[in-house]
Design a protein around this motif. Structure first.
Motif, PDB file in Angstrom:
ATOM      1  N   GLU A 150       0.828  -1.201   0.000  1.00 52.05           N
ATOM      2  CA  GLU A 150       0.000   0.000   0.000  1.00 52.05           C
ATOM      3  C   GLU A 150       0.866   1.257   0.000  1.00 52.05           C
ATOM      4  OE1 GLU A 150      -3.277   2.349  -0.167  1.00 52.05           O
ATOM      5  OE2 GLU A 150      -3.222   0.166  -0.365  1.00 52.05           O
ATOM      6  N   GLU A 151       1.946   1.210   0.785  1.00 56.28           N
ATOM      7  CA  GLU A 151       2.842   2.362   0.881  1.00 56.28           C
ATOM      8  C   GLU A 151       3.529   2.660  -0.452  1.00 56.28           C
ATOM      9  OE1 GLU A 151       6.843   3.752   3.369  1.00 56.28           O
ATOM     10  OE2 GLU A 151       5.749   1.943   3.963  1.00 56.28           O
ATOM     11  N   ILE A 188       5.162   2.321  -7.501  1.00 59.01           N
ATOM     12  CA  ILE A 188       5.358   1.105  -8.294  1.00 59.01           C
ATOM     13  C   ILE A 188       4.525   1.085  -9.567  1.00 59.01           C
ATOM     14  CG2 ILE A 188       4.862  -1.388  -8.272  1.00 59.01           C
ATOM     15  CD1 ILE A 188       6.054  -1.503  -5.494  1.00 59.01           C
ATOM     16  N   GLN A 189       3.317   1.621  -9.506  1.00 52.89           N
ATOM     17  CA  GLN A 189       2.418   1.549 -10.663  1.00 52.89           C
ATOM     18  C   GLN A 189       2.941   2.343 -11.875  1.00 52.89           C
ATOM     19  OE1 GLN A 189      -1.345   3.106  -9.362  1.00 52.89           O
ATOM     20  NE2 GLN A 189      -0.631   5.217  -9.231  1.00 52.89           N
ATOM     21  N   ASN A 190       3.952   3.161 -11.646  1.00 56.17           N
ATOM     22  CA  ASN A 190       4.510   3.962 -12.745  1.00 56.17           C
ATOM     23  C   ASN A 190       5.584   3.229 -13.549  1.00 56.17           C
ATOM     24  OD1 ASN A 190       2.980   6.315 -12.141  1.00 56.17           O
ATOM     25  ND2 ASN A 190       4.377   6.776 -10.454  1.00 56.17           N
ATOM     26  N   TYR A 191       5.976   2.025 -13.094  1.00 58.38           N
ATOM     27  CA  TYR A 191       7.089   1.335 -13.740  1.00 58.38           C
ATOM     28  C   TYR A 191       6.770  -0.133 -13.963  1.00 58.38           C
ATOM     29  CZ  TYR A 191       9.273   5.584 -12.003  1.00 58.38           C
ATOM     30  OH  TYR A 191       9.559   6.890 -11.730  1.00 58.38           O
ATOM     31  N   TYR A 238       7.652  -4.269 -14.134  1.00 58.95           N
ATOM     32  CA  TYR A 238       8.280  -5.213 -13.209  1.00 58.95           C
ATOM     33  C   TYR A 238       9.791  -5.280 -13.453  1.00 58.95           C
ATOM     34  CZ  TYR A 238       9.109  -9.562 -10.627  1.00 58.95           C
ATOM     35  OH  TYR A 238       9.579 -10.511  -9.749  1.00 58.95           O
ATOM     36  N   LEU A 239      10.192  -5.400 -14.728  1.00 60.24           N
ATOM     37  CA  LEU A 239      11.609  -5.528 -15.049  1.00 60.24           C
ATOM     38  C   LEU A 239      12.388  -4.273 -14.676  1.00 60.24           C
ATOM     39  CD1 LEU A 239      11.566  -7.373 -18.505  1.00 60.24           C
ATOM     40  CD2 LEU A 239      11.826  -8.344 -16.215  1.00 60.24           C
ATOM     41  N   ASP A 240      11.775  -3.110 -14.889  1.00 59.77           N
ATOM     42  CA  ASP A 240      12.438  -1.858 -14.491  1.00 59.77           C
ATOM     43  C   ASP A 240      12.603  -1.786 -12.975  1.00 59.77           C
ATOM     44  OD1 ASP A 240      12.804  -0.870 -17.021  1.00 59.77           O
ATOM     45  OD2 ASP A 240      10.908   0.242 -17.061  1.00 59.77           O
ATOM     46  N   LEU A 241      11.592  -2.252 -12.264  1.00 55.11           N
ATOM     47  CA  LEU A 241      11.644  -2.195 -10.802  1.00 55.11           C
ATOM     48  C   LEU A 241      12.723  -3.113 -10.232  1.00 55.11           C
ATOM     49  CD1 LEU A 241       7.808  -2.064 -10.079  1.00 55.11           C
ATOM     50  CD2 LEU A 241       9.464  -0.301  -9.443  1.00 55.11           C
ATOM     51  N   VAL A 242      12.833  -4.350 -10.769  1.00 55.85           N
ATOM     52  CA  VAL A 242      13.852  -5.255 -10.217  1.00 55.85           C
ATOM     53  C   VAL A 242      15.259  -4.771 -10.555  1.00 55.85           C
ATOM     54  CG1 VAL A 242      12.321  -7.256 -10.160  1.00 55.85           C
ATOM     55  CG2 VAL A 242      13.749  -6.883 -12.168  1.00 55.85           C
ATOM     56  N   LYS A 243      15.417  -4.162 -11.715  1.00 54.62           N
ATOM     57  CA  LYS A 243      16.716  -3.558 -12.043  1.00 54.62           C
ATOM     58  C   LYS A 243      17.006  -2.410 -11.078  1.00 54.62           C
ATOM     59  CE  LYS A 243      19.101  -0.837 -15.572  1.00 54.62           C
ATOM     60  NZ  LYS A 243      19.014  -0.193 -16.899  1.00 54.62           N
ATOM     61  N   TRP A 244      15.991  -1.625 -10.796  1.00 51.82           N
ATOM     62  CA  TRP A 244      16.133  -0.454  -9.937  1.00 51.82           C
ATOM     63  C   TRP A 244      16.588  -0.811  -8.527  1.00 51.82           C
ATOM     64  CZ3 TRP A 244      12.068   0.837  -6.175  1.00 51.82           C
ATOM     65  CH2 TRP A 244      12.319   2.027  -5.485  1.00 51.82           C
ATOM     66  N   PHE A 245      15.912  -1.798  -7.877  1.00 54.59           N
ATOM     67  CA  PHE A 245      16.295  -2.058  -6.488  1.00 54.59           C
ATOM     68  C   PHE A 245      17.461  -3.044  -6.352  1.00 54.59           C
ATOM     69  CE2 PHE A 245      12.571  -5.073  -6.753  1.00 54.59           C
ATOM     70  CZ  PHE A 245      13.219  -6.260  -6.450  1.00 54.59           C
ATOM     71  N   ASN A 246      17.989  -3.523  -7.472  1.00 51.50           N
ATOM     72  CA  ASN A 246      19.153  -4.407  -7.421  1.00 51.50           C
ATOM     73  C   ASN A 246      20.435  -3.756  -7.941  1.00 51.50           C
ATOM     74  OD1 ASN A 246      18.456  -7.213  -6.445  1.00 51.50           O
ATOM     75  ND2 ASN A 246      16.825  -6.920  -7.956  1.00 51.50           N
ATOM     76  N   THR A 247      20.353  -2.525  -8.394  1.00 55.75           N
ATOM     77  CA  THR A 247      21.526  -1.849  -8.953  1.00 55.75           C
ATOM     78  C   THR A 247      21.608  -0.421  -8.425  1.00 55.75           C
ATOM     79  OG1 THR A 247      20.370  -0.948 -10.889  1.00 55.75           O
ATOM     80  CG2 THR A 247      21.227  -3.187 -11.079  1.00 55.75           C
ATOM     81  N   SER A 248      22.580   0.310  -8.920  1.00 54.73           N
ATOM     82  CA  SER A 248      22.742   1.712  -8.534  1.00 54.73           C
ATOM     83  C   SER A 248      21.898   2.631  -9.418  1.00 54.73           C
ATOM     84  CB  SER A 248      24.220   2.120  -8.630  1.00 54.73           C
ATOM     85  OG  SER A 248      24.705   1.917  -9.951  1.00 54.73           O
ATOM     86  N   TYR A 249      21.098   2.013 -10.286  1.00 49.73           N
ATOM     87  CA  TYR A 249      20.261   2.779 -11.216  1.00 49.73           C
ATOM     88  C   TYR A 249      19.151   3.534 -10.476  1.00 49.73           C
ATOM     89  CZ  TYR A 249      16.624   3.474 -14.774  1.00 49.73           C
ATOM     90  OH  TYR A 249      15.660   4.005 -15.577  1.00 49.73           O
ATOM     91  N   PHE A 250      18.867   4.759 -10.948  1.00 50.44           N
ATOM     92  CA  PHE A 250      17.758   5.550 -10.406  1.00 50.44           C
ATOM     93  C   PHE A 250      16.876   6.021 -11.554  1.00 50.44           C
ATOM     94  CE2 PHE A 250      20.324   5.585  -6.676  1.00 50.44           C
ATOM     95  CZ  PHE A 250      19.464   5.816  -5.617  1.00 50.44           C
ATOM     96  N   PHE A 251      15.566   6.004 -11.340  1.00 49.43           N
ATOM     97  CA  PHE A 251      14.642   6.489 -12.364  1.00 49.43           C
ATOM     98  C   PHE A 251      14.775   7.997 -12.544  1.00 49.43           C
ATOM     99  CE2 PHE A 251      12.185   2.709 -10.794  1.00 49.43           C
ATOM    100  CZ  PHE A 251      12.262   1.978 -11.970  1.00 49.43           C
ATOM    101  N   ASN A 252      14.826   8.705 -11.415  1.00 50.18           N
ATOM    102  CA  ASN A 252      14.845  10.169 -11.447  1.00 50.18           C
ATOM    103  C   ASN A 252      15.968  10.700 -10.570  1.00 50.18           C
ATOM    104  OD1 ASN A 252      12.247  10.490 -12.953  1.00 50.18           O
ATOM    105  ND2 ASN A 252      11.413   9.508 -11.112  1.00 50.18           N
ATOM    106  N   ASP A 253      17.091  10.958 -11.183  1.00 48.22           N
ATOM    107  CA  ASP A 253      18.215  11.486 -10.412  1.00 48.22           C
ATOM    108  C   ASP A 253      18.532  12.929 -10.809  1.00 48.22           C
ATOM    109  OD1 ASP A 253      19.180  11.040 -12.895  1.00 48.22           O
ATOM    110  OD2 ASP A 253      20.865   9.775 -12.307  1.00 48.22           O
ATOM    111  N   TYR A 254      17.531  13.584 -11.370  1.00 46.81           N
ATOM    112  CA  TYR A 254      17.735  14.966 -11.819  1.00 46.81           C
ATOM    113  C   TYR A 254      17.572  15.975 -10.704  1.00 46.81           C
ATOM    114  CZ  TYR A 254      12.669  14.312 -12.144  1.00 46.81           C
ATOM    115  OH  TYR A 254      11.364  13.984 -11.870  1.00 46.81           O
TER     116      TYR A 254
END
Length: 319
Positions: A184-185, A190-193, A195-211
Motif C-alpha cells: 500500500e505504501e 510502483i504503478q509507474n514502472y 516489473y523488469l524496471d523495478l527489479v533492475k532499480w532495487f538491485n543496482t545503482s540505477y535511479f529512475f529520477n536522479d535529476y
C-alpha cells in the motif's frame, strides 16, 4: 621430532610420553596438550569440573586440510570425552572469552522459521551449556549462566513442536500484514514502472529520477522497501534486459538469445531439469520459481520477461 603423516601426529598427541614438540609437513603439529592445524589450535586436552581429562575440539573446519586434521584427531582419540567448541582462526588455545564472544554473536535473534537457523541456535546453546562442564571455563561461570538465561526461552520455543507451530503461524500473519502495508505504501510509485524496471532499480545503482536531490532521496528511501516487498525472505534472484544481454541480481550476464530459447521451451512445457544456459544448470522448475545454478528466479519475473519479449504472442500466432 618429525613424523610421517597426520595420523601419526594425532596418535602421538594422545600417547606422548614427553613434552617434545611433534610436527608433520608444517601443516599439523602438537605441543604437549594442544594440537595445531597450521597455527590454529584445533584440539586441547584439559580437565572437566570433576578432574577427568577431556578433549576440546574445534567446531570450525577452516579449510579442507584442517578438516582432515580434525578427522585424524577424532579417529585417534582413545578414550577422552569430546566437547566441540567454536574456535577463532589463529588462536593458540581455546580461550574462554573468544568462545563466549562467538557463541553470543551466533545466538543473536534471527528468522527461526528457517530450519538451518534453528539448528545453528540449538547447536550453539548446547555448546554454551557444555562450557559449564569444563574446568578452565569456570572463571566465566556467571557470564555463561546469564547468557543461558537470556536465551533459554528461545531454546524452549524452537525445541517444542507445539509452541513452534504456533510461533510459525503468528510469524506468517505478521509477514502478510507487513507485506500488505508495504504494498500500500509503495503503490503510487510502483504503478509507474514495469516489473523488469523495478527489479533492475532495487538491485543496482540505477535511479529512475536522479535529476533532483528530492527525487533521488525519495527513491533511495523507497529502494530497500521495494526489495523487501519483492523479496521478503531474501532468497530470490532477479533478471532484467540490458541491450542484447540479460543481467542478474547476482552480477551474472548471459546472452539474451540463449535466455529467449529457454523461455520458448518453458512456454511449450519442454523446459527440463539438467538443461544448461551458459555455464549454469537448471536445477528446479516449480510453479513459483525456477532455480538455475544459485539463482532462484520467481515465476513472476519469468513471465514479465516473456511479456517484454512478446514471446507468448509469437507462440499464439505460430499455433
Amino acid at each position: 621430532m618429525r613424523l610421517t603423516n597426520k595420523h601419526d601426529v594425532a596418535h602421538n598427541f594422545f600417547y606422548q610420553t614427553s613434552n617434545k614438540k611433534y610436527t608433520f609437513g608444517g601443516t599439523c603439529s602438537f605441543d604437549e596438550y594442544r594440537f595445531f592445524s597450521y597455527d590454529t589450535c584445533i584440539g586441547e586436552i584439559t580437565e572437566d569440573i570433576n578432574g577427568q581429562r577431556v578433549l576440546l575440539i574445534s567446531d570450525n573446519n577452516f579449510s579442507h586440510t584442517t578438516s582432515k586434521h580434525l578427522s585424524a584427531l577424532y579417529s585417534a582419540n582413545p578414550f577422552y570425552n569430546t566437547y566441540n567448541f567454536v574456535q577463532d582462526y589463529g588462536n593458540r588455545e581455546f580461550y574462554t572469552d573468544e568462545i563466549l564472544k562467538i557463541i553470543k554473536n551466533n545466538l543473536k535473534p534471527t528468522k527461526f522459521t528457517r530450519k538451518e537457523n534453528r539448528e545453528a541456535f540449538i547447536h550453539n546453546f548446547k555448546m554454551l551449556k557444555n562450557m559449564l562442564l569444563i574446568k578452565k571455563f569456570q572463571g566465566y561461570k556467571e557470564e555463561i549462566i546469564q547468557l543461558l538465561k537470556d536465551n533459554v526461552k528461545t531454546y524452549q520455543l524452537i525445541t517444542n513442536d507445539t509452541k513452534f507451530k504456533e510461533y510459525k503461524k503468528q510469524e506468517s500473519i505478521k509477514q502478510k500484514e507487513a507485506q500488505k502495508k508495504l504494498k500500500e505504501e509503495l503503490k503510487d510509485f510502483i504503478q509507474n514502472y514495469s516489473y523488469l524496471d523495478l527489479v533492475k532499480w532495487f538491485n543496482t545503482s540505477y535511479f529512475f529520477n536522479d535529476y533532483s536531490i528530492e527525487a533521488y532521496n525519495q527513491e533511495k528511501k523507497l529502494k530497500p522497501k521495494a526489495e523487501k516487498l519483492f523479496n521478503p525472505k531474501k532468497d530470490l534472484s532477479f533478471i532484467w534486459v540490458e541491450g542484447e544481454k540479460i543481467k542478474t541480481s547476482q552480477y551474472i550476464t548471459v546472452d539474451l538469445k540463449e535466455v529467449t530459447a529457454l523461455l520458448k521451451l518453458y512456454l511449450k512445457a519442454k523446459l527440463k531439469r539438467g538443461m544448461k544456459i551458459s555455464y549454469y544448470t537448471i536445477l528446479e522448475i516449480k510453479s513459483t520459481y525456477i532455480k538455475i545454478g544459485c539463482h532462484k528466479i520467481p515465476i513472476e519475473n519469468i513471465n514479465a520477461l516473456i511479456a517484454y519479449l512478446g514471446l507468448r504472442q509469437e507462440e499464439e500466432q505460430a499455433a
